[in-house]
Every structure is written in C-alpha cells, then in structure tokens.
Design a protein around this motif. Structure first.
Motif, PDB file in Angstrom:
ATOM      1  N   ASN A 141      53.113  -7.024  28.065  1.00 22.82           N
ATOM      2  CA  ASN A 141      52.452  -5.767  27.692  1.00 22.82           C
ATOM      3  C   ASN A 141      51.604  -5.316  28.865  1.00 22.82           C
ATOM      4  N   ILE A 142      51.797  -4.083  29.295  1.00 25.41           N
ATOM      5  CA  ILE A 142      51.034  -3.530  30.412  1.00 25.41           C
ATOM      6  C   ILE A 142      50.020  -2.543  29.858  1.00 25.41           C
ATOM      7  N   LEU A 153      52.741   2.147  38.654  1.00 29.25           N
ATOM      8  CA  LEU A 153      53.318   1.499  37.476  1.00 29.25           C
ATOM      9  C   LEU A 153      54.753   1.051  37.746  1.00 29.25           C
ATOM     10  N   MET A 157      56.006  -2.696  37.174  1.00 24.30           N
ATOM     11  CA  MET A 157      57.131  -3.008  36.289  1.00 24.30           C
ATOM     12  C   MET A 157      58.262  -3.691  37.056  1.00 24.30           C
ATOM     13  N   SER A 169      56.531  -3.573  27.939  1.00 21.69           N
ATOM     14  CA  SER A 169      55.952  -2.600  27.010  1.00 21.69           C
ATOM     15  C   SER A 169      54.694  -2.018  27.618  1.00 21.69           C
ATOM     16  N   LEU A 170      54.532  -0.718  27.482  1.00 19.90           N
ATOM     17  CA  LEU A 170      53.310  -0.049  27.920  1.00 19.90           C
ATOM     18  C   LEU A 170      52.428   0.177  26.701  1.00 19.90           C
TER      19      LEU A 170
END
Length: 179
Positions: A141-142, A153, A157, A169-170
């Motif tokens: 999870n970011i 980003l 990723m 997942s953001l």
C-alpha cells in the motif's frame, strides 16, 4: 384429623416462606458490560490505514477497504518503508533511473512480511484444485500526498514491482459514492 391439620399448617407456612425471589440481574449485567466493552474495543481495529498528518491523501469513491500489507509512505521530504526512512524525495525526483535501488532493497527486506500477510488471507473463489493455485502475490500500500508528482510515484511503483510486489495499491480517502 388433628394431626393432619398440623402437618398441613406446617407445609403451608413452609411454602409461604419459600417465595421465589425473582431473577438476579447482577451477573447478567456484568456479562453484558463485558460484552459491550469487548465490542467497543474490537470495532476500532485496524480496518483502515491512518495516514500521518504530513500526508493529505486524494479522495475516491472506492468501495473496498485496504488490507494490512507492507506500507510505503511518500512525503514531501522523504520516502519511508514501514516507517523507516529510505531515501529523500528530492533525490528520487532528480534521479534519471526508473527503478530506485534504495527503495527496491527496502522492499525486498520487507518481502517476508508481505508473503506472510498474503498467505494469511482467505483464498477467494473456492476452487477444488487449491493445490494448483499458487499463494497470493505480495502486496504493498502506497500512501502518497496528493501533491506528489506522478513521475515520482511511477518510480516508486516501478521499484516495488522490481522487488517482487505484483499488487500495488494507492491509499485514498473514501468519500460517499455519487449515484
């Protein structure tokens, strides 16, 4: 007959003394108090990620809640993996590389936790051939501030996928769906 009447009187007196005193609610109220306390403490369990105050998450109308996995935070100053500082955000922005080695190494170090969490999750689908289906892929999870540029980003990723995390997942703030 006189003997029977004495006996009847004794039985009647004894019967009058043994009135049922009603139900004792003290024990029942203790059980309900413990039950309410248990429910209150367990409903606030880790259902959603709480972002730190330095990060403002974007809004979304997503329906599913994030699962507990490895957490990567991107702030304006630094990038953190499981609350451990890895690299400065400015250094990642200035870098020409798509995969940041420091992030990749930190994510590889957390791979054991991610695999353990993925294996603990119940398998969906209910296949009879569960032996053929492999374990769930590791997930991250970011949590990134809404002001972070997408180029940063993208590098984060890419570093996660190079480290073996196939589900990225953001995190967002859930708002009411419009419909």
């Amino acid at each position: 007959m006189r003997h029977e009447s004495r006996r009847m009187k004794r039985m009647a007196r004894s019967h009058k003394r043994k009135k049922t005193s009603g139900m004792n609610l003290t024990s029942l109220m203790d059980v309900f108090t413990i039950l309410v306390f248990f429910l209150l403490t367990n409903t606030s369990s880790n259902e959603a990620l709480e972002p730190p105050k330095v990060i403002t998450l974007p809004d979304s109308v997503v329906e599913t809640k994030p699962r507990e996995t490895v957490t990567l935070m991107v702030t304006a100053d630094e990038i953190l993996v499981e609350s451990n500082s890895v690299v400065a955000t400015s250094a990642v922005l200035e870098s020409e590389e798509i995969v940041i080695e420091a992030i990749k190494q930190a994510m590889v170090a957390e791979l054991g936790k991610a695999i353990g969490v993925a294996q603990a999750l119940p398998q969906d689908g209910g296949n009879e051939n569960e032996g053929e289906q492999g374990p769930e892929p590791p997930e991250v999870n970011i949590l990134a501030d809404r002001g972070i540029p997408f180029s940063l980003l993208k590098k984060v990723m890419s570093s996660c996928t190079e480290a073996g995390y196939t589900k990225v997942s953001l995190a967002v703030i859930q708002k009411a769906s419009q419909g």
